[in-house]
Design a protein around this motif. Sequence first.
Motif, PDB file in Angstrom:
ATOM      1  N   HIS A 105     -23.108  23.510  28.799  1.00 20.30           N
ATOM      2  CA  HIS A 105     -23.128  22.304  27.960  1.00 20.30           C
ATOM      3  C   HIS A 105     -21.749  22.020  27.373  1.00 20.30           C
ATOM      4  CE1 HIS A 105     -27.446  22.355  28.397  1.00 20.30           C
ATOM      5  NE2 HIS A 105     -27.447  23.615  27.982  1.00 20.30           N
ATOM      6  N   ARG A 106     -20.738  22.124  28.228  1.00 24.06           N
ATOM      7  CA  ARG A 106     -19.353  21.837  27.833  1.00 24.06           C
ATOM      8  C   ARG A 106     -18.805  20.740  28.727  1.00 24.06           C
ATOM      9  NH1 ARG A 106     -16.129  27.121  26.310  1.00 24.06           N
ATOM     10  NH2 ARG A 106     -17.793  28.471  25.656  1.00 24.06           N
ATOM     11  N   THR A 107     -17.779  20.082  28.235  1.00 22.23           N
ATOM     12  CA  THR A 107     -17.069  19.156  29.108  1.00 22.23           C
ATOM     13  C   THR A 107     -16.191  19.976  30.044  1.00 22.23           C
ATOM     14  OG1 THR A 107     -15.144  18.949  27.669  1.00 22.23           O
ATOM     15  CG2 THR A 107     -16.970  17.398  27.285  1.00 22.23           C
ATOM     16  N   ARG A 108     -15.749  19.352  31.085  1.00 26.94           N
ATOM     17  CA  ARG A 108     -14.829  20.004  32.024  1.00 26.94           C
ATOM     18  C   ARG A 108     -13.583  20.488  31.269  1.00 26.94           C
ATOM     19  NH1 ARG A 108     -12.908  16.168  36.607  1.00 26.94           N
ATOM     20  NH2 ARG A 108     -14.978  16.554  37.438  1.00 26.94           N
ATOM     21  N   SER A 109     -13.034  19.639  30.413  1.00 29.00           N
ATOM     22  CA  SER A 109     -11.826  20.005  29.660  1.00 29.00           C
ATOM     23  C   SER A 109     -12.076  21.204  28.753  1.00 29.00           C
ATOM     24  CB  SER A 109     -11.332  18.828  28.826  1.00 29.00           C
ATOM     25  OG  SER A 109     -10.827  17.819  29.668  1.00 29.00           O
ATOM     26  N   GLU A 110     -13.191  21.204  28.035  1.00 26.90           N
ATOM     27  CA  GLU A 110     -13.511  22.338  27.167  1.00 26.90           C
ATOM     28  C   GLU A 110     -13.630  23.626  27.975  1.00 26.90           C
ATOM     29  OE1 GLU A 110     -16.216  20.394  23.616  1.00 26.90           O
ATOM     30  OE2 GLU A 110     -17.155  20.752  25.565  1.00 26.90           O
ATOM     31  N   PHE A 111     -14.298  23.534  29.100  1.00 28.52           N
ATOM     32  CA  PHE A 111     -14.500  24.704  29.954  1.00 28.52           C
ATOM     33  C   PHE A 111     -13.162  25.259  30.446  1.00 28.52           C
ATOM     34  CE2 PHE A 111     -15.231  26.760  34.021  1.00 28.52           C
ATOM     35  CZ  PHE A 111     -16.243  27.648  33.701  1.00 28.52           C
ATOM     36  N   ILE A 112     -12.299  24.382  30.915  1.00 28.32           N
ATOM     37  CA  ILE A 112     -11.001  24.820  31.446  1.00 28.32           C
ATOM     38  C   ILE A 112     -10.124  25.374  30.327  1.00 28.32           C
ATOM     39  CG2 ILE A 112      -8.862  24.017  32.547  1.00 28.32           C
ATOM     40  CD1 ILE A 112     -10.686  22.157  34.261  1.00 28.32           C
ATOM     41  N   ARG A 113     -10.123  24.736  29.146  1.00 33.38           N
ATOM     42  CA  ARG A 113      -9.345  25.259  28.022  1.00 33.38           C
ATOM     43  C   ARG A 113      -9.794  26.671  27.660  1.00 33.38           C
ATOM     44  NH1 ARG A 113      -9.506  19.908  25.971  1.00 33.38           N
ATOM     45  NH2 ARG A 113     -11.417  20.388  24.837  1.00 33.38           N
TER      46      ARG A 113
ATOM     47  N   SER B  51      -4.090  20.020  40.668  1.00 33.93           N
ATOM     48  CA  SER B  51      -4.777  19.796  41.944  1.00 33.93           C
ATOM     49  C   SER B  51      -5.761  20.931  42.189  1.00 33.93           C
ATOM     50  CB  SER B  51      -3.766  19.742  43.087  1.00 33.93           C
ATOM     51  OG  SER B  51      -2.873  18.664  42.895  1.00 33.93           O
ATOM     52  N   ILE B  52      -7.014  20.570  42.459  1.00 30.53           N
ATOM     53  CA  ILE B  52      -8.083  21.543  42.687  1.00 30.53           C
ATOM     54  C   ILE B  52      -8.900  21.057  43.878  1.00 30.53           C
ATOM     55  CG2 ILE B  52     -10.169  22.581  41.704  1.00 30.53           C
ATOM     56  CD1 ILE B  52      -8.995  22.173  38.954  1.00 30.53           C
ATOM     57  N   SER B  53      -9.273  21.997  44.734  1.00 25.61           N
ATOM     58  CA  SER B  53     -10.093  21.614  45.888  1.00 25.61           C
ATOM     59  C   SER B  53     -11.442  21.074  45.402  1.00 25.61           C
ATOM     60  CB  SER B  53     -10.317  22.814  46.810  1.00 25.61           C
ATOM     61  OG  SER B  53     -11.195  23.738  46.202  1.00 25.61           O
ATOM     62  N   PRO B  54     -12.051  20.194  46.164  1.00 22.54           N
ATOM     63  CA  PRO B  54     -13.353  19.648  45.764  1.00 22.54           C
ATOM     64  C   PRO B  54     -14.412  20.733  45.562  1.00 22.54           C
ATOM     65  CG  PRO B  54     -12.439  18.372  47.573  1.00 22.54           C
ATOM     66  CD  PRO B  54     -11.550  19.565  47.389  1.00 22.54           C
ATOM     67  N   GLU B  55     -14.383  21.764  46.390  1.00 27.09           N
ATOM     68  CA  GLU B  55     -15.370  22.841  46.267  1.00 27.09           C
ATOM     69  C   GLU B  55     -15.201  23.583  44.945  1.00 27.09           C
ATOM     70  OE1 GLU B  55     -13.207  22.647  48.928  1.00 27.09           O
ATOM     71  OE2 GLU B  55     -14.591  21.716  50.353  1.00 27.09           O
ATOM     72  N   PHE B  56     -13.945  23.885  44.603  1.00 22.17           N
ATOM     73  CA  PHE B  56     -13.673  24.588  43.357  1.00 22.17           C
ATOM     74  C   PHE B  56     -14.036  23.718  42.157  1.00 22.17           C
ATOM     75  CE2 PHE B  56     -10.589  26.407  40.178  1.00 22.17           C
ATOM     76  CZ  PHE B  56     -11.272  27.590  39.985  1.00 22.17           C
ATOM     77  N   LEU B  57     -13.722  22.436  42.229  1.00 22.20           N
ATOM     78  CA  LEU B  57     -14.055  21.517  41.149  1.00 22.20           C
ATOM     79  C   LEU B  57     -15.567  21.428  40.957  1.00 22.20           C
ATOM     80  CD1 LEU B  57     -13.045  19.620  38.980  1.00 22.20           C
ATOM     81  CD2 LEU B  57     -13.043  17.790  40.691  1.00 22.20           C
ATOM     82  N   ASN B  58     -16.313  21.432  42.048  1.00 19.45           N
ATOM     83  CA  ASN B  58     -17.777  21.423  41.945  1.00 19.45           C
ATOM     84  C   ASN B  58     -18.279  22.671  41.220  1.00 19.45           C
ATOM     85  OD1 ASN B  58     -18.163  18.955  43.211  1.00 19.45           O
ATOM     86  ND2 ASN B  58     -18.376  19.867  45.236  1.00 19.45           N
ATOM     87  N   GLU B  59     -17.663  23.806  41.528  1.00 18.47           N
ATOM     88  CA  GLU B  59     -18.050  25.053  40.868  1.00 18.47           C
ATOM     89  C   GLU B  59     -17.723  24.999  39.377  1.00 18.47           C
ATOM     90  OE1 GLU B  59     -17.520  29.871  41.493  1.00 18.47           O
ATOM     91  OE2 GLU B  59     -16.566  28.482  42.895  1.00 18.47           O
ATOM     92  N   VAL B  60     -16.533  24.508  39.050  1.00 16.48           N
ATOM     93  CA  VAL B  60     -16.132  24.361  37.645  1.00 16.48           C
ATOM     94  C   VAL B  60     -17.104  23.433  36.919  1.00 16.48           C
ATOM     95  CG1 VAL B  60     -14.358  23.368  36.120  1.00 16.48           C
ATOM     96  CG2 VAL B  60     -13.699  24.878  38.001  1.00 16.48           C
ATOM     97  N   ASP B  61     -17.408  22.301  37.509  1.00 13.44           N
ATOM     98  CA  ASP B  61     -18.311  21.338  36.890  1.00 13.44           C
ATOM     99  C   ASP B  61     -19.711  21.912  36.705  1.00 13.44           C
ATOM    100  OD1 ASP B  61     -16.339  19.435  36.604  1.00 13.44           O
ATOM    101  OD2 ASP B  61     -16.890  18.332  38.422  1.00 13.44           O
ATOM    102  N   SER B  62     -20.187  22.679  37.676  1.00 15.24           N
ATOM    103  CA  SER B  62     -21.514  23.291  37.564  1.00 15.24           C
ATOM    104  C   SER B  62     -21.562  24.279  36.408  1.00 15.24           C
ATOM    105  CB  SER B  62     -21.891  24.004  38.865  1.00 15.24           C
ATOM    106  OG  SER B  62     -22.070  23.076  39.900  1.00 15.24           O
ATOM    107  N   LEU B  63     -20.528  25.105  36.302  1.00 13.08           N
ATOM    108  CA  LEU B  63     -20.485  26.083  35.213  1.00 13.08           C
ATOM    109  C   LEU B  63     -20.342  25.390  33.854  1.00 13.08           C
ATOM    110  CD1 LEU B  63     -18.232  28.774  36.903  1.00 13.08           C
ATOM    111  CD2 LEU B  63     -20.628  29.041  36.252  1.00 13.08           C
ATOM    112  N   ALA B  64     -19.492  24.388  33.793  1.00 17.23           N
ATOM    113  CA  ALA B  64     -19.319  23.646  32.537  1.00 17.23           C
ATOM    114  C   ALA B  64     -20.637  22.997  32.115  1.00 17.23           C
ATOM    115  CB  ALA B  64     -18.233  22.588  32.702  1.00 17.23           C
ATOM    116  N   SER B  65     -21.329  22.425  33.057  1.00 15.70           N
ATOM    117  CA  SER B  65     -22.609  21.786  32.767  1.00 15.70           C
ATOM    118  C   SER B  65     -23.640  22.802  32.284  1.00 15.70           C
ATOM    119  CB  SER B  65     -23.122  21.071  34.013  1.00 15.70           C
ATOM    120  OG  SER B  65     -24.379  20.491  33.766  1.00 15.70           O
ATOM    121  N   ALA B  66     -23.671  23.958  32.933  1.00 18.97           N
ATOM    122  CA  ALA B  66     -24.626  25.008  32.550  1.00 18.97           C
ATOM    123  C   ALA B  66     -24.364  25.503  31.130  1.00 18.97           C
ATOM    124  CB  ALA B  66     -24.543  26.171  33.533  1.00 18.97           C
TER     125      ALA B  66
END
Length: 63
Positions: free
Chosen positions: A24-32, A7-22
């Motif tokens: 060029h990784r998937t969300r899963s790759e970034f979190i791993r 469970s992750i807050s929407p704001e935190f998930l947006n930050e994770v997704d932005s960094l992963a996108s920057a």
Amino acid sequence: MARVLVSISPEFLNEVDSLASAEHRTRSEFIREALRSYIRRNKQQANLGKYNKAANLLDSLLD
């Protein structure tokens, strides 16, 4: 590969997704990679603690 539900807050998930996108990784790759870095850093800190303890013991023996 196992799946984990987190469970992750929407704001935190947006930050994770932005960094992963920057990066060029998937969300899963970034979190791993974030988890690998966290684990590696904790192991290094644990080892440093052991070395400091040994150094302090050696210092006390040499005094």
